[in-house]
Design an enzyme around this catalytic site. Structure first.
Site, PDB file in Angstrom:
ATOM      1  N   ARG A  47       0.902  -1.307   0.003  1.00  0.00           N
ATOM      2  CA  ARG A  47       0.061   0.184  -0.106  1.00  0.00           C
ATOM      3  C   ARG A  47       0.681   1.265   0.028  1.00  0.00           C
ATOM      4  NH1 ARG A  47      -2.657  -3.982   1.579  1.00  0.00           N
ATOM      5  NH2 ARG A  47      -0.782  -4.267   2.492  1.00  0.00           N
ATOM      6  N   THR A  48       1.655   1.594   0.815  1.00  0.00           N
ATOM      7  CA  THR A  48       2.483   2.695   1.126  1.00  0.00           C
ATOM      8  C   THR A  48       3.151   3.010  -0.177  1.00  0.00           C
ATOM      9  OG1 THR A  48       2.450   1.998   3.485  1.00  0.00           O
ATOM     10  CG2 THR A  48       3.861   4.118   2.501  1.00  0.00           C
TER      11      THR A  48
ATOM     12  N   HIS B 156       4.661   5.581  11.767  1.00  0.00           N
ATOM     13  CA  HIS B 156       4.077   5.547  10.456  1.00  0.00           C
ATOM     14  C   HIS B 156       3.206   6.909  10.055  1.00  0.00           C
ATOM     15  CE1 HIS B 156       2.925   3.999   6.534  1.00  0.00           C
ATOM     16  NE2 HIS B 156       2.613   2.843   6.883  1.00  0.00           N
TER      17      HIS B 156
END
Ligand code: CP
Length: 305
Positions: A56-57, A134
């Site tokens: 995802r990131t 994060h």
């Protein structure tokens, strides 16, 4: 306000910065939903340096830059870079800053993103540093609550899972401490929240700690589930003892307060049963979708003209 600034911790953003990110993300979301590509970053290059796996990131940062009309250079796997020959992070950053306008870094060591920002004249975004933080995930999490429940204030958030190693939880708690929320922390004893993280938010949040989820389900507006961070365990037997120690199934969903939502930063392993995916409460895939407008907003605010 965020122009040319690095984002290492969620505390690097003021309340004003956060509100600006959310309102810019609303504008970006309209474009994403309409399938429109923007052309506001066409002269800019985003570098992604990932020393740890990601789906995802990394991909949402890269998708975001491309949707803004910019370009991307990527180190998706440090094993295919000169890191394997012994190059230090500091030297890598000195090189990558000369190839790009903004750097996104994920690293297994806590503090690595901060170190990178000290060696870079270009802004650095922390995409996860070990068990540290994060911050962009927290922006996505808070944005998801706003979009799905209308507001954050007044909500009860129950966070279950690996509170010890889970960096998304560490940043989220700090982010939530700016709001009027009640927080329940549920984990196996060995995965309890680290003292320094707890102490940082103590007094700012109404917190309850338990090893049992059941007592909180009926009062929960947001159930935030995390996986056990297998990669952080030095003793794999310890991980084996903990895996499967909690699981969200349709039984737990039925006990939740009506209208509540279930979130998860993903990836999931076995802590949410697939039968939950089709319930109205399940918002974790929508949460991942919001990663693009949030990261489009951040990139354009930090590295835009
Ligand atoms: N949520 C999150 O950080 O996912 P990835 O590890 O796939 O990037």
């Amino acid at each position: 306000m965020l122009k040319n600034r690095s984002i290492i911790s969620i505390s690097d953003l003021s309340d004003e910065d956060m509100n600006e990110v959310f309102s810019q993300a609303d504008r970006m979301l309209e474009n994403v939903n309409a399938g429109k590509k923007m052309n506001i970053m066409s002269s800019k290059i985003l570098a992604t340096l990932f020393y740890e796996p990601s789906t995802r990131t990394r991909l949402s940062f890269e998708s975001s830059m491309q949707r803004l009309g910019g370009s991307v250079i990527s180190m998706a796997d440090s094993k295919t870079s000169s890191t394997i020959k012994g190059e230090t992070l500091a030297d890598t950053i000195r090189i990558v800053e000369s190839y790009s306008d903004i750097i996104v870094i994920r690293h297994p060591l806590e503090g690595a993103a901060l170190l990178a920002s000290r060696f870079s004249s270009k802004p650095v975004i922390n995409a996860g540093d070990g068990s540290g933080e994060h911050p962009t995930q927290t922006l996505i999490d808070l944005y998801t609550v706003r979009k799905e429940l209308g507001s954050i204030d007044g909500k009860t958030v129950t966070i279950i899972g690996d509170l010890k190693y889970g960096r998304t939880v560490h940043s989220l708690l700090s982010g939530l401490s700016r709001f009027d929320v009640e927080v329940n922390l549920v984990s196996p004893e060995n995965l309890a929240i680290p003292k320094h993280v707890y102490n940082d938010v103590l007094g700012k949040l109404d917190i309850h700690v338990s090893t049992s989820l059941d007592e909180f389900l009926g009062e929960t507006d947001i159930l935030y589930v995390t996986r056990i961070q297998k990669e952080r365990f030095t003793d794999k037997n310890e991980y084996a003892k903990l895996i499967g120690s909690y699981k969200i199934t349709s039984k737990e969903v039925q006990k939740l307060k009506p209208g509540s939502i279930i979130m998860h930063p993903l990836p999931r392993v076995d802590e949410i049963s697939p039968e939950v995916d089709n319930t109205k409460a399940a918002k974790y895939f929508k949460q991942a979708y919001y990663g693009v407008p949030i990261r489009m907003a951040l990139i354009s605010m930090i590295a835009g003209d």
